[in-house]
Design a protein around this motif. Structure first.
Motif, PDB file in Angstrom:
ATOM      1  N   LEU A   1      -7.789   9.890  -0.690  1.00  0.00           N
ATOM      2  CA  LEU A   1      -6.626   9.301  -1.355  1.00  0.00           C
ATOM      3  C   LEU A   1      -6.910   8.991  -2.823  1.00  0.00           C
ATOM      4  N   LYS A   2      -5.890   9.224  -3.648  1.00  0.00           N
ATOM      5  CA  LYS A   2      -5.955   8.809  -5.059  1.00  0.00           C
ATOM      6  C   LYS A   2      -4.903   7.742  -5.305  1.00  0.00           C
ATOM      7  N   VAL A   3      -5.361   6.626  -5.846  1.00  0.00           N
ATOM      8  CA  VAL A   3      -4.500   5.460  -6.064  1.00  0.00           C
ATOM      9  C   VAL A   3      -4.488   5.134  -7.553  1.00  0.00           C
ATOM     10  N   LEU A   4      -3.295   5.009  -8.123  1.00  0.00           N
ATOM     11  CA  LEU A   4      -3.143   4.595  -9.512  1.00  0.00           C
ATOM     12  C   LEU A   4      -2.834   3.099  -9.520  1.00  0.00           C
ATOM     13  N   ASP A   5      -3.737   2.338 -10.087  1.00  0.00           N
ATOM     14  CA  ASP A   5      -3.701   0.873 -10.024  1.00  0.00           C
ATOM     15  C   ASP A   5      -3.212   0.316 -11.357  1.00  0.00           C
ATOM     16  N   LEU A   6      -1.973  -0.157 -11.384  1.00  0.00           N
ATOM     17  CA  LEU A   6      -1.396  -0.758 -12.586  1.00  0.00           C
ATOM     18  C   LEU A   6      -1.434  -2.281 -12.541  1.00  0.00           C
ATOM     19  N   THR A   7      -2.196  -2.848 -11.645  1.00  0.00           N
ATOM     20  CA  THR A   7      -2.091  -4.277 -11.343  1.00  0.00           C
ATOM     21  C   THR A   7      -3.003  -5.123 -12.212  1.00  0.00           C
ATOM     22  N   ARG A   8      -2.723  -6.426 -12.147  1.00  0.00           N
ATOM     23  CA  ARG A   8      -3.511  -7.407 -12.877  1.00  0.00           C
ATOM     24  C   ARG A   8      -3.481  -8.728 -12.135  1.00  0.00           C
ATOM     25  N   VAL A   9      -4.225  -9.685 -12.604  1.00  0.00           N
ATOM     26  CA  VAL A   9      -4.383 -11.035 -12.057  1.00  0.00           C
ATOM     27  C   VAL A   9      -5.018 -10.958 -10.668  1.00  0.00           C
ATOM     28  N   ARG A  10      -4.303 -11.195  -9.550  1.00  0.00           N
ATOM     29  CA  ARG A  10      -4.987 -11.270  -8.264  1.00  0.00           C
ATOM     30  C   ARG A  10      -4.294 -10.533  -7.119  1.00  0.00           C
ATOM     31  N   ALA A  11      -2.993 -10.684  -6.980  1.00  0.00           N
ATOM     32  CA  ALA A  11      -2.320 -10.122  -5.809  1.00  0.00           C
ATOM     33  C   ALA A  11      -2.474  -8.605  -5.757  1.00  0.00           C
TER      34      ALA A  11
ATOM     35  N   PHE B   1       0.824   9.553 -17.612  1.00  0.00           N
ATOM     36  CA  PHE B   1       0.874   8.848 -16.333  1.00  0.00           C
ATOM     37  C   PHE B   1       1.629   9.669 -15.287  1.00  0.00           C
ATOM     38  N   LEU B   2       2.775  10.198 -15.632  1.00  0.00           N
ATOM     39  CA  LEU B   2       3.548  10.982 -14.670  1.00  0.00           C
ATOM     40  C   LEU B   2       2.803  12.252 -14.261  1.00  0.00           C
ATOM     41  N   LYS B   3       2.016  12.813 -15.157  1.00  0.00           N
ATOM     42  CA  LYS B   3       1.191  13.960 -14.783  1.00  0.00           C
ATOM     43  C   LYS B   3       0.174  13.557 -13.719  1.00  0.00           C
ATOM     44  N   MET B   4      -0.369  12.355 -13.842  1.00  0.00           N
ATOM     45  CA  MET B   4      -1.301  11.858 -12.840  1.00  0.00           C
ATOM     46  C   MET B   4      -0.597  11.590 -11.515  1.00  0.00           C
ATOM     47  N   VAL B   5       0.652  11.111 -11.583  1.00  0.00           N
ATOM     48  CA  VAL B   5       1.431  10.832 -10.372  1.00  0.00           C
ATOM     49  C   VAL B   5       1.638  12.094  -9.544  1.00  0.00           C
ATOM     50  N   GLU B   6       1.698  13.251 -10.212  1.00  0.00           N
ATOM     51  CA  GLU B   6       1.936  14.511  -9.501  1.00  0.00           C
ATOM     52  C   GLU B   6       0.926  14.752  -8.390  1.00  0.00           C
ATOM     53  N   THR B   7      -0.302  14.311  -8.587  1.00  0.00           N
ATOM     54  CA  THR B   7      -1.354  14.551  -7.593  1.00  0.00           C
ATOM     55  C   THR B   7      -1.865  13.264  -6.949  1.00  0.00           C
ATOM     56  N   ALA B   8      -1.191  12.157  -7.210  1.00  0.00           N
ATOM     57  CA  ALA B   8      -1.621  10.884  -6.622  1.00  0.00           C
ATOM     58  C   ALA B   8      -0.964  10.678  -5.265  1.00  0.00           C
ATOM     59  N   ASP B   9      -1.523   9.757  -4.506  1.00  0.00           N
ATOM     60  CA  ASP B   9      -0.947   9.362  -3.216  1.00  0.00           C
ATOM     61  C   ASP B   9      -0.206   8.041  -3.307  1.00  0.00           C
TER      62      ASP B   9
END
Length: 395
Positions: A11-21, A83-91
């Protein structure tokens, strides 16, 4: 470097998150081997950078281990295109912006689905993706208050009290991870992704569990009961000769055994204490009776005596004592990882044992943009294009 886990290595995960949750959610996936790419703004672009503390500090190291880091300015057309180019092959994409932010950036679910129908977007917000509070900023303590946690925590009559850990943040991250795994399993049949959404408020209410159900089913409004269990007695904290003890006398059999341990077998049939309902109704008198009994022996002596009779009990630890406990050491809850600056560092392990595909800490948290060149090259960008994006502060 320790070997990467295999369970989610596909799996490939694109992580845009911050702080804790959000980082908590992505940490679960990373610890089971997913290629989690932490996407963060280039230096000077994000005014809130550093909200989780020093880059090599405990919070960043614990939340972002096992990830790779890419810097990318999503506010620019070229950054969004990358980013959208990366989304093409992300899960999976995980974000915990306020709900309107992804719409402004044009990276909402429909935008992602248009380039990859199999993509799973997981969104974590303070109060939900829509509704009257959707655009409010949310923090853990606010959710603790609005979700009922602070109303049942603390000494009776002393006012509300927050829990000593970020329970809404952590729980919403775990629920999001659960939703992602469910969506991935369903995608095996349908071939389609979906949008998974949770919030700190929802997670906090769900975590209230039986307290929330007491109100919904019986109409009872739970109040704080300090260290006493709200409905079971004697279950709570009692002082010993050298500290404190957590005592948990549950069923009737444990009550009879408990009375034997303290050398008062007749107490089991006392009219005020003979049934669970009677013990709770006379909670104050029962604790008054038990306090001098427990003050006569040390915590360790009581734990041993109670354990020998099958009565649950345990010491109350400070954090150094937690990790010194032999059972905690046996469980491996302090997991080592090598850091390029700090050397061997121990972080909090995943609380799961798997017979074939266990989680593992195999890489320390990356520096910002540490893997940018490698990640962009994997997505087809050449050296000259990467250099141009860097010169424009897009990466």
């Amino acid at each position: 470097m320790t070997e990467r886990p295999v369970a989610l290595a596909h799996l490939k995960v694109l992580d845009l998150t911050r702080v804790r949750a959000g980082p908590t959610c992505c940490r679960v996936l990373a610890d089971f081997g997913a290629d989690v790419i932490k996407i963060e703004a280039p230096q000077g672009v994000d005014p809130n950078a550093g909200i989780s503390g020093a880059r090599h500090g405990y919070d960043m190291l614990n939340l972002h281990r096992n990830k790779r880091s890419l810097t990318l300015n999503l506010k620019t057309p070229e950054g969004r295109a990358v980013f959208l180019k990366m989304v093409e092959t992300a899960d999976v994409v995980v974000e915990n912006f306020r709900p309107d932010v992804k719409d402004r950036l044009r990276i909402a679910y429909e935008d992602l689905r248009a380039v990859n129908p199999r993509i799973i977007l997981a969104s974590i917000s303070g109060f939900g993706q829509d509704g009257p509070y959707a655009k409010r900023a949310g923090f853990d303590q606010i959710a603790q208050g609005m979700g009922g946690m602070m109303g049942v925590t603390g000494t009776p009559g002393a006012g509300p009290m927050r829990a000593g850990a970020a329970v809404a943040d952590s729980t919403s991250g775990l629920y999001a991870a659960t939703g992602i795994l469910v969506a991935l399993a369903e995608r095996e049949r349908s071939g389609e992704g979906q949008w998974v959404a949770t919030s700190l408020l929802q997670a906090q209410i769900a975590l209230m569990d039986f307290q929330a159900a007491r109100y919904l089913v019986e109409g009872e409004v739970p109040r704080s009961s300090g260290n006493d269990h709200p409905t079971v007695t004697p279950m709570g904290v009692v002082a010993t000769a050298d500290g404190h003890l957590n005592l948990g006398v549950g069923g009737q059999g444990q009550w009879v055994a408990f009375c034997d341990v303290i050398g008062e077998p007749d107490l089991a049939q006392h009219p005020q204490y003979a049934t669970p309902e009677a013990r709770t109704a006379h909670r104050g008198a029962l604790w008054d009776h038990l306090r001098p009994v427990f003050a006569a022996r040390t915590t360790a002596e009581w734990v041993t005596a109670l354990e020998d009779h099958g009565v649950p009990a345990g010491p109350i630890y400070a954090m150094d004592e937690v990790f010194a406990d032999p059972q905690v050491q046996h469980l491996g809850m302090a997991a080592p990882v090598q850091h390029p600056v700090r050397g061997e560092t121990k972080l909090v392990a995943q609380p799961l044992n798997m017979s074939r595909t266990p989680p593992r800490l195999y890489a320390s948290a990356p520096d910002a943009g540490e893997h940018t060149n490698d990640i962009l090259a994997e997505h087809g960008l050449g050296t000259d294009e990467i250099a141009r994006l860097r010169a424009a502060n897009i990466i």
